[in-house]
Design a protein around this motif. Structure first.
Motif, PDB file in Angstrom:
ATOM      1  N   CYS A 131      52.462  75.399  79.465  1.00  0.00           N
ATOM      2  CA  CYS A 131      52.645  74.307  78.507  1.00  0.00           C
ATOM      3  C   CYS A 131      54.107  74.241  78.067  1.00  0.00           C
ATOM      4  O   CYS A 131      54.725  75.281  77.831  1.00  0.00           O
ATOM      5  CB  CYS A 131      51.805  74.554  77.255  1.00  0.00           C
ATOM      6  N   SER A 132      54.626  73.023  77.925  1.00  0.00           N
ATOM      7  CA  SER A 132      55.972  72.874  77.362  1.00  0.00           C
ATOM      8  C   SER A 132      55.932  73.313  75.906  1.00  0.00           C
ATOM      9  O   SER A 132      54.869  73.308  75.263  1.00  0.00           O
ATOM     10  CB  SER A 132      56.436  71.429  77.473  1.00  0.00           C
ATOM     11  N   GLU A 133      57.098  73.671  75.387  1.00  0.00           N
ATOM     12  CA  GLU A 133      57.118  74.188  74.019  1.00  0.00           C
ATOM     13  C   GLU A 133      56.724  73.135  72.978  1.00  0.00           C
ATOM     14  O   GLU A 133      56.372  73.492  71.852  1.00  0.00           O
ATOM     15  CB  GLU A 133      58.499  74.801  73.723  1.00  0.00           C
ATOM     16  N   ASP A 134      56.768  71.859  73.355  1.00  0.00           N
ATOM     17  CA  ASP A 134      56.350  70.815  72.409  1.00  0.00           C
ATOM     18  C   ASP A 134      54.894  70.370  72.611  1.00  0.00           C
ATOM     19  O   ASP A 134      54.464  69.393  72.000  1.00  0.00           O
ATOM     20  CB  ASP A 134      57.315  69.627  72.421  1.00  0.00           C
ATOM     21  N   CYS A 135      54.143  71.086  73.430  1.00  0.00           N
ATOM     22  CA  CYS A 135      52.680  70.866  73.454  1.00  0.00           C
ATOM     23  C   CYS A 135      52.105  71.404  72.147  1.00  0.00           C
ATOM     24  O   CYS A 135      52.652  72.341  71.563  1.00  0.00           O
ATOM     25  CB  CYS A 135      52.021  71.659  74.581  1.00  0.00           C
ATOM     26  N   VAL A 136      50.978  70.857  71.726  1.00  0.00           N
ATOM     27  CA  VAL A 136      50.265  71.421  70.582  1.00  0.00           C
ATOM     28  C   VAL A 136      49.881  72.876  70.935  1.00  0.00           C
ATOM     29  O   VAL A 136      49.603  73.181  72.096  1.00  0.00           O
ATOM     30  CB  VAL A 136      49.022  70.556  70.235  1.00  0.00           C
ATOM     31  N   GLU A 137      49.949  73.777  69.974  1.00  0.00           N
ATOM     32  CA  GLU A 137      49.612  75.184  70.273  1.00  0.00           C
ATOM     33  C   GLU A 137      48.103  75.300  70.510  1.00  0.00           C
ATOM     34  O   GLU A 137      47.313  74.672  69.813  1.00  0.00           O
ATOM     35  CB  GLU A 137      50.040  76.146  69.156  1.00  0.00           C
ATOM     36  N   PHE A 138      47.742  76.154  71.459  1.00  0.00           N
ATOM     37  CA  PHE A 138      46.308  76.217  71.804  1.00  0.00           C
ATOM     38  C   PHE A 138      45.505  76.936  70.734  1.00  0.00           C
ATOM     39  O   PHE A 138      44.276  76.852  70.725  1.00  0.00           O
ATOM     40  CB  PHE A 138      46.088  76.844  73.193  1.00  0.00           C
ATOM     41  N   THR A 139      46.178  77.593  69.792  1.00  0.00           N
ATOM     42  CA  THR A 139      45.458  78.270  68.706  1.00  0.00           C
ATOM     43  C   THR A 139      45.181  77.334  67.512  1.00  0.00           C
ATOM     44  O   THR A 139      44.614  77.767  66.511  1.00  0.00           O
ATOM     45  CB  THR A 139      46.236  79.508  68.234  1.00  0.00           C
ATOM     46  N   ASN A 140      45.581  76.073  67.642  1.00  0.00           N
ATOM     47  CA  ASN A 140      45.212  75.061  66.647  1.00  0.00           C
ATOM     48  C   ASN A 140      43.671  74.977  66.597  1.00  0.00           C
ATOM     49  O   ASN A 140      43.019  74.938  67.646  1.00  0.00           O
ATOM     50  CB  ASN A 140      45.821  73.724  67.125  1.00  0.00           C
ATOM     51  N   PRO A 141      43.075  74.972  65.399  1.00  0.00           N
ATOM     52  CA  PRO A 141      41.608  75.004  65.312  1.00  0.00           C
ATOM     53  C   PRO A 141      40.901  73.890  66.085  1.00  0.00           C
ATOM     54  O   PRO A 141      39.823  74.113  66.650  1.00  0.00           O
ATOM     55  CB  PRO A 141      41.339  74.861  63.812  1.00  0.00           C
ATOM     56  N   LYS A 142      41.520  72.709  66.139  1.00  0.00           N
ATOM     57  CA  LYS A 142      40.869  71.602  66.865  1.00  0.00           C
ATOM     58  C   LYS A 142      40.900  71.835  68.371  1.00  0.00           C
ATOM     59  O   LYS A 142      40.008  71.393  69.092  1.00  0.00           O
ATOM     60  CB  LYS A 142      41.558  70.269  66.537  1.00  0.00           C
ATOM     61  N   VAL A 143      41.959  72.501  68.845  1.00  0.00           N
ATOM     62  CA  VAL A 143      42.021  72.832  70.273  1.00  0.00           C
ATOM     63  C   VAL A 143      40.930  73.849  70.590  1.00  0.00           C
ATOM     64  O   VAL A 143      40.126  73.659  71.509  1.00  0.00           O
ATOM     65  CB  VAL A 143      43.405  73.404  70.668  1.00  0.00           C
ATOM     66  N   ILE A 144      40.906  74.920  69.791  1.00  0.00           N
ATOM     67  CA  ILE A 144      39.927  75.994  70.011  1.00  0.00           C
ATOM     68  C   ILE A 144      38.510  75.415  70.017  1.00  0.00           C
ATOM     69  O   ILE A 144      37.699  75.724  70.893  1.00  0.00           O
ATOM     70  CB  ILE A 144      40.080  77.079  68.912  1.00  0.00           C
ATOM     71  N   GLN A 145      38.242  74.541  69.060  1.00  0.00           N
ATOM     72  CA  GLN A 145      36.935  73.899  68.960  1.00  0.00           C
ATOM     73  C   GLN A 145      36.584  73.145  70.247  1.00  0.00           C
ATOM     74  O   GLN A 145      35.496  73.294  70.779  1.00  0.00           O
ATOM     75  CB  GLN A 145      37.001  72.905  67.771  1.00  0.00           C
ATOM     76  N   ALA A 146      37.537  72.363  70.749  1.00  0.00           N
ATOM     77  CA  ALA A 146      37.266  71.521  71.928  1.00  0.00           C
ATOM     78  C   ALA A 146      37.152  72.336  73.215  1.00  0.00           C
ATOM     79  O   ALA A 146      36.567  71.870  74.189  1.00  0.00           O
ATOM     80  CB  ALA A 146      38.332  70.441  72.069  1.00  0.00           C
TER      81      ALA A 146
END
Lengths: 245, 245
Positions: A131-146
Motif C-alpha cells: 500500500c502507498s503511504e497515503d492509503c487508509v491504514e488497514f488497522t482503521n476499525p472500518k477496514v478491519i470490520q470489512a
C-alpha cells in the motif's frame, strides 16, 4: 469489570493518531476476534460480554465485561459481543515474497474499499499487498470490520511504491485503467504485480512510470449515457478473479 | 434562500418512513444530480450552493442556497455542492424485459452493497434488477451515493421473488452459492436470470426452489484457515463480468 483508565486508553484507539502512537488497534466481533486469537497477531486484551460464555470461546484469557462497558469501548454503533486489542504488526518490504503475485494499492482512501480488497484478496489467495503511504491504514476499525477476519491472513506493507517497483525489474507490472488491453485476454505469470489506483485519481504518475501493461475491465456498450467507472474494490476483485481463472 | 418549512420537509426524507409516505428521495453531489436532471426521473427541487455558478450547471430551475442551508438539508457529513429532490419512480414486474438478463437480489440489506451492485450492473449493461421486498430500498441516501449516478440508468423493481420466478419457466435461473459449478465454465444465454443471496443468510429457501444451476466463484486453495465468503456485491460483480466476457 474494566478500569476507567483502560476504557479511556481503548477509546483513544478509535483515532488514527493514537493507534500510530501506541501501535495497537481494535478488532470487533466474535468471528474476527476468534480468528485473530488463532493467528500470529499478538492480542493484548480480549473482552467478551456476559452474553457469551467461556465455553463459547474456549480461551481462558478473555475478560468478561458488561454490555454497557462493551458499548463504551466499541467503535461500532451496535456494540459487538467480543472485542480485542491487538499489537500492530510491522511488515517490511523484505517480507514480500517475489515469487508470488503482489497487489499494489495506490492511494486507496475509503476504508470499506480497502477492507473489501483485503477480504477478496484472501479469497483469491493474494496474501500480500503493498500500500502507498497515503492509503487508509488497514488497522482503521472500518477496514478491519470489512475484512471479516481476512486481515489475519494478509501481509500488508506500507511503503513508497515507485521505489519498490524500480527494484522489481524481472516482474511484469500491470495497471488497471479505464482504457487498456481487455483483462480477460491476458496470460498472467505466478509472480505478477498488479496496481490498483485511487478512487478519484486513478494511478499516480510516479507509479504509472513503472507499469508495463495497461489493462481494462471492458464496459458493456451503452446506447446513451455511460457510467464513469467501476468501484476500486470491485475492479481489484475482478482482476484477482481473472488472475486465478 | 429556502423556507424553514421546506427544510423540515426535506429533512424528513432522510428517513425511510417519510420517503415511503411522500414518494420522494434525495440525490446529492454534482455528478449524480446532473445525471438525474438529464434522465427520465422527475426532479421536483434542485439546490446548489453559491460555490457553483449557473453556467457550471446549465439549468435555470436550480435554486441557489447558502452552504449553511445545504448542510441542513444534506444527509452527508460533508454537505455537497448540489442536491435534488426526486420523485420515486414506480417500476412494476411488467417493466422487466424477458429478453434481457435479470439480476435478482434476495434480501440485500447493506446500502453500500446495493449501491455498488447497481453501479457495477450499469457498467456491465444489466439495466434491470428485481429486489425482494426485504432488500434495502434503492432510494436510501447511502445506496444513491454508492451508485454514483448509475441508478438513473437502472430499472429496479421490488416484488415477491418466488412468484415472479415461477412465471419465468423458459429462462435459466442461476444462483450464486458457496458450492456449485465453477462460474467461469458456464455458457450464459442472453435472457438468463441470476440470483444473489443476502450477506448473512444466502439465498432463501422459497427462492432456491426455482434455481436450476448452482454456481460458485472458486476460492483459491488455502493451506490453513480460509475466508468464509466473498462480499455479496463483489460476488454479483464477478458474476456480471463472467456473463459479459
Amino acid at each position: 469489570m474494566i478500569s476507567k483508565n483502560l476504557i479511556s486508553q481503548i477509546r483513544l484507539l478509535h483515532h488514527k493518531k493514537h493507534r500510530d502512537e501506541q501501535q495497537f488497534f481494535i478488532v470487533e466481533g466474535v468471528k474476527s476476534c476468534i480468528e485473530t486469537l488463532q493467528s500470529n497477531f499478538e492480542v493484548v486484551h480480549s473482552f467478551a460480554t456476559n452474553r457469551l460464555s467461556e465455553t463459547d470461546i474456549n480461551n481462558s484469557d478473555i475478560q468478561f465485561i458488561s454490555e454497557k462497558e462493551m458499548e463504551r469501548i466499541s467503535c461500532l454503533s451496535t456494540a459487538p459481543e467480543m472485542l480485542c486489542i491487538v499489537k500492530k504488526p510491522t511488515c517490511h518490504l523484505d517480507d514480500l515474497d517475489e515469487e508470488k503475485p503482489l497487489l499494489v494499492l495506490d492511494a486507496i482512501r475509503d476504508p470499506g474499499n480497502l477492507g473489501t480488497i483485503i477480504r477478496t484478496a484472501d479469497w483469491f489467495g493474494f496474501n500480500q499487498m503493498l500500500c502507498s503511504e497515503d492509503c487508509v491504514e488497514f488497522t482503521n476499525p472500518k477496514v478491519i470490520q470489512a475484512t471479516m477476519g481476512s486481515f489475519t491472513r494478509s501481509k500488508i506493507v506500507y511503503a513508497q511504491l515507485s521505489d519498490y517497483l524500480a527494484t522489481q525489474k524481472k516482474r511484469t507490472v500491470y495497471g488497471l485503467y479505464m482504457n487498456g488491453e481487455p483483462i480477460q485476454k491476458q496470460s498472467f505469470k505466478p509472480n505478477d504485480i498488479i496496481v490498483v489506483g485511487s478512487e478519484s485519481h486513478g494511478i499516480s504518475e510516479a507509479v504509472a512510470a513503472h507499469i508495463h501493461t495497461k489493462i481494462e475491465i471492458p464496459m458493456f456498450p451503452h446506447a446513451g449515457a455511460t457510467p464513469e467507472s467501476l468501484n476500486a474494490a470491485m475492479a481489484a476483485g475482478i482482476f484477482m478473479f481473472c488472475y486465478r481463472n
